[in-house]
Motif scaffolding. Structure first.
Motif, PDB file in Angstrom:
ATOM      1  N   ILE A 133     -22.606  20.108 -11.438  1.00 59.09           N
ATOM      2  CA  ILE A 133     -21.985  20.007 -10.114  1.00 59.09           C
ATOM      3  C   ILE A 133     -22.809  20.776  -9.088  1.00 59.09           C
ATOM      4  O   ILE A 133     -23.025  20.317  -7.961  1.00 59.09           O
ATOM      5  CB  ILE A 133     -20.525  20.525 -10.174  1.00 59.09           C
ATOM      6  CG1 ILE A 133     -19.639  19.468 -10.832  1.00 59.09           C
ATOM      7  CG2 ILE A 133     -20.000  20.907  -8.795  1.00 59.09           C
ATOM      8  CD1 ILE A 133     -18.201  19.905 -11.055  1.00 59.09           C
ATOM      9  N   ARG A 134     -23.308  21.939  -9.469  1.00 57.02           N
ATOM     10  CA  ARG A 134     -24.155  22.725  -8.555  1.00 57.02           C
ATOM     11  C   ARG A 134     -25.379  21.911  -8.135  1.00 57.02           C
ATOM     12  O   ARG A 134     -25.767  21.892  -6.972  1.00 57.02           O
ATOM     13  CB  ARG A 134     -24.578  24.025  -9.248  1.00 57.02           C
ATOM     14  CG  ARG A 134     -25.364  24.995  -8.360  1.00 57.02           C
ATOM     15  CD  ARG A 134     -25.874  26.184  -9.177  1.00 57.02           C
ATOM     16  NE  ARG A 134     -26.633  27.107  -8.361  1.00 57.02           N
ATOM     17  CZ  ARG A 134     -27.843  26.869  -7.857  1.00 57.02           C
ATOM     18  NH1 ARG A 134     -28.449  25.709  -8.093  1.00 57.02           N
ATOM     19  NH2 ARG A 134     -28.452  27.780  -7.114  1.00 57.02           N
ATOM     20  N   LEU A 173     -24.509  19.118  -5.551  1.00 53.61           N
ATOM     21  CA  LEU A 173     -23.994  19.480  -4.217  1.00 53.61           C
ATOM     22  C   LEU A 173     -24.848  18.845  -3.122  1.00 53.61           C
ATOM     23  O   LEU A 173     -26.075  18.919  -3.169  1.00 53.61           O
ATOM     24  CB  LEU A 173     -24.005  21.004  -4.020  1.00 53.61           C
ATOM     25  CG  LEU A 173     -22.925  21.792  -4.751  1.00 53.61           C
ATOM     26  CD1 LEU A 173     -23.133  23.289  -4.527  1.00 53.61           C
ATOM     27  CD2 LEU A 173     -21.534  21.365  -4.320  1.00 53.61           C
ATOM     28  N   GLY A 174     -24.170  18.243  -2.152  1.00 54.12           N
ATOM     29  CA  GLY A 174     -24.889  17.621  -1.052  1.00 54.12           C
ATOM     30  C   GLY A 174     -25.421  16.236  -1.377  1.00 54.12           C
ATOM     31  O   GLY A 174     -26.061  15.600  -0.545  1.00 54.12           O
ATOM     32  N   LYS A 175     -25.156  15.768  -2.631  1.00 51.93           N
ATOM     33  CA  LYS A 175     -25.617  14.430  -3.017  1.00 51.93           C
ATOM     34  C   LYS A 175     -24.404  13.559  -3.346  1.00 51.93           C
ATOM     35  O   LYS A 175     -23.348  14.084  -3.722  1.00 51.93           O
ATOM     36  CB  LYS A 175     -26.521  14.520  -4.259  1.00 51.93           C
ATOM     37  CG  LYS A 175     -27.770  15.356  -4.030  1.00 51.93           C
ATOM     38  CD  LYS A 175     -28.584  15.500  -5.317  1.00 51.93           C
ATOM     39  CE  LYS A 175     -29.625  16.610  -5.171  1.00 51.93           C
ATOM     40  NZ  LYS A 175     -30.003  17.227  -6.446  1.00 51.93           N
ATOM     41  N   PRO A 176     -24.541  12.234  -3.247  1.00 48.70           N
ATOM     42  CA  PRO A 176     -23.390  11.364  -3.517  1.00 48.70           C
ATOM     43  C   PRO A 176     -22.899  11.462  -4.970  1.00 48.70           C
ATOM     44  O   PRO A 176     -21.732  11.194  -5.243  1.00 48.70           O
ATOM     45  CB  PRO A 176     -23.911   9.950  -3.216  1.00 48.70           C
ATOM     46  CG  PRO A 176     -25.259  10.104  -2.595  1.00 48.70           C
ATOM     47  CD  PRO A 176     -25.744  11.499  -2.831  1.00 48.70           C
ATOM     48  N   LEU A 217     -21.931  13.807  -6.527  1.00 48.80           N
ATOM     49  CA  LEU A 217     -20.834  14.748  -6.651  1.00 48.80           C
ATOM     50  C   LEU A 217     -19.487  14.038  -6.740  1.00 48.80           C
ATOM     51  O   LEU A 217     -18.557  14.525  -7.394  1.00 48.80           O
ATOM     52  CB  LEU A 217     -20.851  15.704  -5.441  1.00 48.80           C
ATOM     53  CG  LEU A 217     -19.898  16.888  -5.492  1.00 48.80           C
ATOM     54  CD1 LEU A 217     -20.140  17.734  -6.727  1.00 48.80           C
ATOM     55  CD2 LEU A 217     -20.068  17.748  -4.237  1.00 48.80           C
ATOM     56  N   SER A 218     -19.385  12.861  -6.114  1.00 42.43           N
ATOM     57  CA  SER A 218     -18.074  12.208  -6.067  1.00 42.43           C
ATOM     58  C   SER A 218     -17.579  11.811  -7.459  1.00 42.43           C
ATOM     59  O   SER A 218     -16.378  11.772  -7.691  1.00 42.43           O
ATOM     60  CB  SER A 218     -18.089  11.016  -5.119  1.00 42.43           C
ATOM     61  OG  SER A 218     -18.958  10.047  -5.607  1.00 42.43           O
ATOM     62  N   TYR A 265     -17.685  13.514 -10.198  1.00 43.19           N
ATOM     63  CA  TYR A 265     -16.956  14.650 -10.785  1.00 43.19           C
ATOM     64  C   TYR A 265     -15.561  14.753 -10.174  1.00 43.19           C
ATOM     65  O   TYR A 265     -14.581  15.016 -10.869  1.00 43.19           O
ATOM     66  CB  TYR A 265     -17.726  15.958 -10.582  1.00 43.19           C
ATOM     67  CG  TYR A 265     -19.017  15.987 -11.348  1.00 43.19           C
ATOM     68  CD1 TYR A 265     -19.043  16.353 -12.691  1.00 43.19           C
ATOM     69  CD2 TYR A 265     -20.217  15.608 -10.747  1.00 43.19           C
ATOM     70  CE1 TYR A 265     -20.231  16.357 -13.405  1.00 43.19           C
ATOM     71  CE2 TYR A 265     -21.400  15.600 -11.447  1.00 43.19           C
ATOM     72  CZ  TYR A 265     -21.407  15.976 -12.779  1.00 43.19           C
ATOM     73  OH  TYR A 265     -22.577  15.969 -13.482  1.00 43.19           O
ATOM     74  N   PHE A 266     -15.486  14.564  -8.848  1.00 45.86           N
ATOM     75  CA  PHE A 266     -14.172  14.594  -8.191  1.00 45.86           C
ATOM     76  C   PHE A 266     -13.283  13.467  -8.735  1.00 45.86           C
ATOM     77  O   PHE A 266     -12.092  13.676  -8.984  1.00 45.86           O
ATOM     78  CB  PHE A 266     -14.322  14.449  -6.668  1.00 45.86           C
ATOM     79  CG  PHE A 266     -14.533  15.763  -5.975  1.00 45.86           C
ATOM     80  CD1 PHE A 266     -15.788  16.349  -5.920  1.00 45.86           C
ATOM     81  CD2 PHE A 266     -13.465  16.443  -5.393  1.00 45.86           C
ATOM     82  CE1 PHE A 266     -15.989  17.576  -5.284  1.00 45.86           C
ATOM     83  CE2 PHE A 266     -13.650  17.670  -4.756  1.00 45.86           C
ATOM     84  CZ  PHE A 266     -14.911  18.236  -4.709  1.00 45.86           C
ATOM     85  N   ASP A 299     -13.473  11.835 -11.698  1.00 45.14           N
ATOM     86  CA  ASP A 299     -13.080  12.071 -13.092  1.00 45.14           C
ATOM     87  C   ASP A 299     -12.045  13.185 -13.174  1.00 45.14           C
ATOM     88  O   ASP A 299     -11.082  13.106 -13.932  1.00 45.14           O
ATOM     89  CB  ASP A 299     -14.299  12.460 -13.941  1.00 45.14           C
ATOM     90  CG  ASP A 299     -15.293  11.315 -14.061  1.00 45.14           C
ATOM     91  OD1 ASP A 299     -14.953  10.174 -13.689  1.00 45.14           O
ATOM     92  OD2 ASP A 299     -16.425  11.566 -14.530  1.00 45.14           O
TER      93      ASP A 299
END
Lengths: 286, 286
Positions: free
Chosen positions: B250-251, B254-257, B259-260, B262-263, B265
């Protein structure tokens, strides 16, 4: 101020309109939003009329931007030619550094005051708007220019709504919420995603109330959060690195007496937080 | 069974006594504990008499060990010579592998049945005991030998208390609670300890309800948790490593698409958990 325009009439924008009314504001409250949001806000009495952004910006004494962070940035970039000379623009975005910087670039000096109400609910939309949403909650303001009659007037309305105004620099704000808001959000998401990726078939059966607490934030909507996080990368990365260092140290201390110092420090911080938070229920003893 | 002895009459032991009475048990309930706990449990009606461990073990048909995990291990090691031939020993400890193994070593085959009620409260002690603590909550049993008339009788009492009995092997249990209970506890502790170690003076001012949720478990008492964690090190280390891998990914995102995902799931897991948990409040939408 006689005319207020709220841009984005969801939970925060709608609550700002209702709180203004409850605090005694009798002027026009113009809503600028999509049609379903405007209908809901009119029905709740959070706004009294609707207009385009251009019309609202030309007429309002206060323009309250309550959109997601990425849309606040876009709105600010388009506002310059639209604003009346005396209009104060403020926002309710969850990060402040990029927003304040955008305002310095596109708006005339003194016409913008950044803000962030630390208030919310688990539901979205003007349907859930609440005249007491800001009551006894922190409301951060991040002035970077001297106050004006319009900014003093706005502060006095926040005071009448019962908000606790705290002044910080944009950097101080963003570093603080990286630790107290963005880091907890990422940990809840990472915990729920970690569990989602396990093959263990018993995870959804064998759990207690602690897991329910710890995965509540994981239900937050990605569309809001991705723009919050992407506008706070340096502070958030530093917060994550602090946490990763603590968790790695805890991993090394497992099964050793050293572990108790982390429990003691954590328990002391959590207890102190509750002393200062009037919304926390009593008897919350882990 | 006609005589039950509860060893350790805190919240769980006291609630077991009250739940037995509510379910219709009319025999003797002997308490074995320190004097203040015994007084509180007698006052609540959770026990009807008191005795030493030796006397209780010689008279009881069911010996219910509701002590902290490290003390359950010690009690089991001392019980062998004290037990009547037909007594069933069970426990309510939060880990099962070491406890079941200790019982296999010190008690005769078939006389022990490991258990773990996934029930609790934020307060400790028999004062807070609750006849409905086990109602509609999972109650894990970890049998490693064939059932006996005494173990069938015990299960039927758990059923009458409204507990949802789930059978797992000791390893399955410990791997599951490492992910659903021990990992969330460590994350809450690590988050609160991370914040405790920051020099930022605004952390105790600028926070919302999310931080309150995420630091609730951090208030748990170290004395209970250190013995829980130290008896589940292999599974807990594996759970922590899974989490650290997710958080590091996740780190990087960050700032990349990316990331969505993880949100998404995480949100799906958290939503599913709430569908299956009758105690979770509705409308919990982050």
């Amino acid at each position: 101020m006689e005319t207020v325009a709220i841009v984005g009439v969801g939970l925060i924008g709608g609550s700002f309109g209702l709180a203004l009314r409850k605090a005694g504001f009798s002027g026009e409250i113009i809503g600028v939003s999509g049609p379903p949001a405007l209908s809901a806000a009119l029905a709740r009495g959070a706004i009294s009329s609707t207009a385009s952004l251009a019309e609202a910006a030309g007429r309002a004494d206060l323009l309250y931007l309550a959109q997601p962070v990425d849309r606040i940035l876009n709105t600010i970039a388009s506002l310059g030619p639209l604003l009346s000379a005396t209009c104060l623009v403020t926002d309710a975005g969850s990060t402040k550094r990029q927003i304040v910087s955008q305002a310095s670039r596109f708006l005339s000096s003194g016409s913008f005051l950044g803000g962030h109400p630390l208030a919310g609910k688990e539901v979205r939309g003007a349907q859930a708007a609440d005249a007491d949403l800001f009551l006894n909650r922190p409301y951060v303001l991040t002035p970077v220019t001297a106050s004006t009659p319009a900014s003093e007037d706005f502060r006095s309305w926040l005071g009448r709504m019962g908000a606790s105004i705290i002044e910080l620099s944009p950097d101080e704000h963003d570093q603080t919420v990286a630790l107290t808001s963005h880091l907890p959000q990422l940990l809840s998401t990472a915990l729920a995603a970690t569990l989602a990726h396990q093959s263990n078939p018993h995870l959804q059966q064998i759990f207690g109330p602690g897991l329910v607490d710890m995965t509540r934030l994981a239900r937050s909507s990605p569309d809001l959060w991705l723009s919050i996080l992407s506008t706070n990368l340096p502070a958030l990365t530093a917060a994550l690195d602090s946490f990763l260092a603590s968790l790695s140290a805890i991993r090394e201390a497992l099964g050793k007496p050293d572990l108790s110092s982390y429990f003691e420090d954590g328990a002391a911080f959590a207890a102190q937080l509750r002393k200062l938070d009037s919304t926390s229920p009593p008897g919350d003893l882990g």
